[in-house]
Write an enzyme that holds these catalytic residues in place. Structure first.
Site, mmCIF file in Angstrom:
data_model
loop_
_atom_site.group_PDB
_atom_site.id
_atom_site.type_symbol
_atom_site.label_atom_id
_atom_site.label_comp_id
_atom_site.label_asym_id
_atom_site.label_seq_id
_atom_site.Cartn_x
_atom_site.Cartn_y
_atom_site.Cartn_z
ATOM 1 N N ARG A 111 26.866 47.768 41.252
ATOM 2 C CA ARG A 111 27.538 46.658 41.876
ATOM 3 C C ARG A 111 27.227 46.557 43.347
ATOM 4 O O ARG A 111 27.560 47.618 44.009
ATOM 5 C CB ARG A 111 29.147 46.566 41.498
ATOM 6 C CG ARG A 111 29.958 45.496 42.352
ATOM 7 C CD ARG A 111 31.178 45.262 41.908
ATOM 8 N NE ARG A 111 31.368 44.693 40.619
ATOM 9 C CZ ARG A 111 32.542 44.154 39.845
ATOM 10 N NH1 ARG A 111 33.587 44.394 40.459
ATOM 11 N NH2 ARG A 111 32.479 43.612 38.807
ATOM 12 N N HIS A 138 26.342 37.831 37.362
ATOM 13 C CA HIS A 138 27.421 38.776 36.883
ATOM 14 C C HIS A 138 27.156 38.641 35.269
ATOM 15 O O HIS A 138 28.038 38.158 34.253
ATOM 16 C CB HIS A 138 28.949 38.436 37.084
ATOM 17 C CG HIS A 138 29.981 39.364 36.819
ATOM 18 N ND1 HIS A 138 29.508 40.835 36.451
ATOM 19 C CD2 HIS A 138 31.326 39.708 36.893
ATOM 20 C CE1 HIS A 138 30.501 41.397 36.280
ATOM 21 N NE2 HIS A 138 31.477 40.820 36.758
ATOM 22 N N GLN A 141 29.648 39.932 32.319
ATOM 23 C CA GLN A 141 30.694 39.350 32.355
ATOM 24 C C GLN A 141 30.522 37.953 31.373
ATOM 25 O O GLN A 141 31.259 37.613 30.391
ATOM 26 C CB GLN A 141 31.226 38.690 33.567
ATOM 27 C CG GLN A 141 32.531 37.668 33.391
ATOM 28 C CD GLN A 141 33.728 38.578 33.228
ATOM 29 O OE1 GLN A 141 34.060 39.337 33.711
ATOM 30 N NE2 GLN A 141 34.321 37.901 32.217
ATOM 31 N N CYS A 274 37.452 35.155 34.538
ATOM 32 C CA CYS A 274 36.945 36.679 34.189
ATOM 33 C C CYS A 274 37.865 37.580 34.906
ATOM 34 O O CYS A 274 37.720 38.618 34.575
ATOM 35 C CB CYS A 274 35.536 36.668 35.090
ATOM 36 S SG CYS A 274 35.887 36.224 36.878
#
Ligand code: CP
Ligand code: NVA
Length: 322
Positions: A111, A138, A141, A274
């Site tokens: 990340r 992302h 996700q 999220c």
């Protein structure tokens, strides 16, 4: 003879964006995740002896804990580092760090802030690199989100989803790409300052071409959510953009997801986020904690989707199909 699922083609690959996956690979991963979810917290040995190294240069609750838990449940091990622990870009180049970590680990979860150093890192790594969130994407996700929508509706093809708020952010981009690849039409509700580019909208339509996907951006939130099956929002200011908080609040205040906006969607519409969420900003507490919210299913599904991804990247999947 065992017929391996399309996800078996992912072995050894990097996943930095959703479009690193083919549509059939994505669908296959979702099916695999569903199978793993049905097996609950069963202790497996499919990743015995494998090590996942994770580096989080920004905070994380869900991504970090779901990857680590997933490795444990699959019989492997995860090591997490945070902040500037590794000093990528300061102590050494992304390429050197990637070469070294590849000598120890079987896969790397990273990340970071800008997307470009992640691409540099992944291009030098000799083991799979998974984007755990960058400024641009992302993908993990999005996998969990599509899994959540599929389990609620039993299908994805032909559904409609609206993303309301900062429609240029990492979550919006990855979600929209994954949706288009699975036959879900996407509308965005955002002011001109937070609207996705026409080039991105055209890319979405191209991605969903085989499924008749539509992708359109509206300034009116009511118009964007009309008849949709899913209303999705995210924070108005992403990590690293804190200097724009005031500007974002001013621009996005009319885009708060409240009960009235949910009522403008289909009767059965789900609310998704999220997380982490800010009640009273992008969503009201009533919607976030109300009956249409599936936000904690999304969070749980991070675990199942990432277990499927880890197995696909690190094994030939025979262990699950035989
Ligand atoms: N949704 C998500 O990625 O959460 P974390 O930032 O807590 O990992
Ligand atoms: N868009 C948010 C997502 C957090 C999971 C951010 O980047 O901060």
């Amino acid at each position: 003879m065992v017929t391996l699922p399309a996800a078996a083609r992912l072995r050894g690959r990097n996943v930095l964006t959703v479009t690193d996956l083919g549509a059939d690979e994505l669908t296959s991963l979702l099916a695999l995740a569903q199978t793993l979810k049905a097996r609950g917290r069963e202790q497996m040995t499919l990743l015995r002896g494998k090590t996942l190294v994770m580096l989080f240069e920004k905070p994380s609750l869900r991504t970090r804990v779901s990857f680590e838990t997933g490795m444990t449940q699959l019989g492997g091990h995860a090591i997490a580092a945070t902040g500037t622990d590794f000093g990528i870009g300061t102590r050494e180049t992304p390429e050197d760090a990637a070469r070294v970590l590849s000598r120890y680990a079987d896969a790397i979860v990273y990340r970071t802030h800008a997307h470009a150093p992640l691409v540099r890192f992944a291009s030098a790594a000799t083991v799979p690199t998974i984007n755990a969130l960058s400024e641009a994407a992302h993908p993990c996700q999005a996998l969990a989100d599509l899994l959540t929508i599929r389990e609620r509706f039993g299908t994805l093809q032909g559904l409609r989803l609206a993303f309301v708020g900062d429609a240029r952010n990492n979550v919006a981009i990855s979600l929209a790409e994954a949706a288009a690849m699975c036959g879900v039409s996407v509308t965005f509700a955002a002011p001109p300052s937070h609207r996705p580019s026409d080039a991105f909208l055209a890319k979405l339509v191209k991605l969903g071409a085989a499924h008749g996907v539509q992708a359109r951006a509206f300034t009116s939130p009511v118009r964007a959510v009309r008849d949709v099956d899913v209303v999705y929002t995210d924070v108005w200011t992403s990590m690293g953009d804190e200097q724009f908080v005031e500007r974002n609040i001013a621009a996005l205040r009319p885009y708060q997801v409240d009960g009235e906006l949910m009522d403008a969607a289909a009767k059965h519409a789900l609310f998704m986020h999220c997380l982490p969420a800010h009640r009273g900003e992008e969503v009201t507490a009533g919607v976030m904690d109300g009956p249409r919210s599936v936000v904690f299913d999304q969070a749980e599904n991070r675990l199942h989707a990432q277990k499927a991804l880890l197995l696909a990247l690190l094994t030939d999947l025979r262990g699950l199909t035989e």
